[in-house]
Design an enzyme around this catalytic site. Sequence first.
Site, PDB file in Angstrom:
ATOM      1  N   ARG A  52      -6.287 -12.120 -37.918  1.00 62.79           N
ATOM      2  CA  ARG A  52      -7.250 -12.669 -38.879  1.00 62.79           C
ATOM      3  C   ARG A  52      -7.856 -11.558 -39.728  1.00 62.79           C
ATOM      4  O   ARG A  52      -8.092 -11.740 -40.928  1.00 62.79           O
ATOM      5  CB  ARG A  52      -8.316 -13.469 -38.134  1.00 62.79           C
ATOM      6  N   ARG A 148       9.998 -23.378 -31.897  1.00 63.01           N
ATOM      7  CA  ARG A 148       8.630 -23.898 -31.670  1.00 63.01           C
ATOM      8  C   ARG A 148       8.219 -24.902 -32.745  1.00 63.01           C
ATOM      9  O   ARG A 148       8.648 -24.802 -33.901  1.00 63.01           O
ATOM     10  CB  ARG A 148       7.646 -22.724 -31.605  1.00 63.01           C
ATOM     11  N   SER A 193      -5.536 -26.998 -30.918  1.00 60.24           N
ATOM     12  CA  SER A 193      -4.835 -25.799 -31.384  1.00 60.24           C
ATOM     13  C   SER A 193      -5.657 -25.046 -32.423  1.00 60.24           C
ATOM     14  O   SER A 193      -5.931 -25.550 -33.509  1.00 60.24           O
ATOM     15  CB  SER A 193      -3.478 -26.186 -31.985  1.00 60.24           C
ATOM     16  N   ASP A 345      -3.559 -18.905 -22.867  1.00 59.03           N
ATOM     17  CA  ASP A 345      -2.507 -17.872 -22.742  1.00 59.03           C
ATOM     18  C   ASP A 345      -2.510 -17.198 -21.368  1.00 59.03           C
ATOM     19  O   ASP A 345      -1.637 -16.377 -21.088  1.00 59.03           O
ATOM     20  CB  ASP A 345      -2.694 -16.808 -23.826  1.00 59.03           C
TER      21      ASP A 345
HETATM   22  C1  S3P Z   1      -3.869 -18.381 -31.080  1.00 59.50           C
HETATM   23  C2  S3P Z   1      -4.055 -19.648 -30.623  1.00 59.50           C
HETATM   24  C3  S3P Z   1      -3.368 -20.186 -29.433  1.00 59.50           C
HETATM   25  C4  S3P Z   1      -2.748 -19.096 -28.575  1.00 59.50           C
HETATM   26  C5  S3P Z   1      -2.064 -18.052 -29.397  1.00 59.50           C
HETATM   27  C6  S3P Z   1      -3.003 -17.419 -30.393  1.00 59.50           C
HETATM   28  C7  S3P Z   1      -4.598 -17.952 -32.304  1.00 59.50           C
HETATM   29  O1  S3P Z   1      -2.343 -21.065 -29.838  1.00 59.50           O
HETATM   30  O2  S3P Z   1      -1.858 -19.653 -27.632  1.00 59.50           O
HETATM   31  O3  S3P Z   1      -1.532 -17.030 -28.553  1.00 59.50           O
HETATM   32  O4  S3P Z   1      -4.684 -16.747 -32.577  1.00 59.50           O
HETATM   33  O5  S3P Z   1      -5.111 -18.835 -33.014  1.00 59.50           O
HETATM   34  P1  S3P Z   1      -2.672 -22.617 -30.187  1.00 59.50           P
HETATM   35  O6  S3P Z   1      -3.765 -22.600 -31.152  1.00 59.50           O
HETATM   36  O7  S3P Z   1      -1.428 -23.195 -30.763  1.00 59.50           O
HETATM   37  O8  S3P Z   1      -3.030 -23.220 -28.873  1.00 59.50           O
END
Ligand code: S3P
Length: 464
Positions: A52, A148, A193, A345
Amino acid sequence: MIKSVPARARRALPEARGAVKDRRLMTSHSFAAHGPLRGTIRVPGDKSISHRALMFAGLAVGQSRITGLLEGEDVLATAAAMRQLGASILRGADGKWTVHGAGVGSLLEPKTALDMGNSGTSARLLMGLIASHAITATFTGDASLSGRPMKRVIDPLMQMGASIEASPGGTLPLMLRGAQPAVPITYRLPVASAQVKSAVLLAGLNTPGITRVIEPVPTRDHTERMLTGFGARLEVGEEGGERIIAIHGEADLRPMDVTVPGDPSSAAFFMVAATLVPGSDLTIRNVGLNPTRAGLLHVLRQMGADITEVDARDVGGEPVADLKVRHAQLAGIDIDPAIAPSMIDEFPVLFVAAALASGTTRTTGLEELRVKESDRLAVMAAALKLAGARVEEHEDGLTIHGTGGDPLAGTPEGALVATRLDHRIAMSMAIAGLASRDGVRIDDTSPINTSFPTFMGLLAEAGQ
Ligand code: S3P
């Protein structure tokens, strides 16, 4: 899923499909019981925050500096893509990164495909960013990322006006043509998510009006925290128990200096390792403890772990502490699925902890683990069984009967674990190796470089 992607760009897509390849050399490695983990280590910067920081600095007009950026392959894929989109990004000799942003609304059309490597965060967030710019981009990735699901971001971004042609099943490679102007939407997340939430909010940055995301289950909030710091107008409210995030477009982001805290998802491997190996007393410095990420700490404590927080402080708008972890015997528990998003994670390494606990650990509500870098329920069940653990796999979780602290006893030659291009499987099973009688052999440790390039060095350091 075809919607007026230009013919020139469309012709390039089959070529991109043929180009899915893995550039890394496979490196196998054995992990066996070693002495207690002691001393003090420092885990690298948070992966989510690092992505980010590069993206938002790459959109701000002026110079931002980033300290503590994670220099793993996933984050470097984001840096390369942001350069292709017009940002200037440089690493200084002091390890600090300097970014001159292109400006919201001023992203350049990339001349070649954006290679997202193994990184779902790069792919989904950058799709959001580009969706409201008048440019076309092709997204490619490695074999894991190309399997994915992207439909979860394709759907809302098409509602906002983007045209997207994906590979069959809604996967990468895909081609995206941004809409200008895009249409603001109110989008209720169908899956918990942070990546989908962030993709919609980033598309909202260059969309006139207010774009809203409704989040029935809270997920990591780094996007909201950091976008506010970069000067976006963003409001977070609550209605009927759901979080509502509203972003005002068309935003101007101002540059800022970001200090990235250590990654709790990387610290997790050492929290579990020091808990499992008798005699351990390890301090992990600078661990991010944002409540939307700290689920594993709570669960390990519930199971009996001895982890204390020292010197709690604030780093770059995120709560941080040093963690002192001493060996403890864990007891199995039923894990409340409501805590899953805050440790999504960390389940692979939690399964390892459960395999050494006394009694049974049951997890449910973890369907999302099947669409991570690998199917983490199937792959961890197979890997742990090979290493000698008693595991039952269900549609939405694992049930694990622990050894009560006895080392895992698999095949005398040692188990050979398939990591399936998944860094967290490789690191979790490395930790299982430390708690096993015969050692665990990992077929390929190279994916570890996506998120934690210093993992092997720190493991050796803490074991000395
Ligand atoms: C992340 C969000 C998660 C996580 C990924 C990093 C992020 O995925 O599993 O390793 O940086 O926004 P999801 O938002 O798809 O659950």
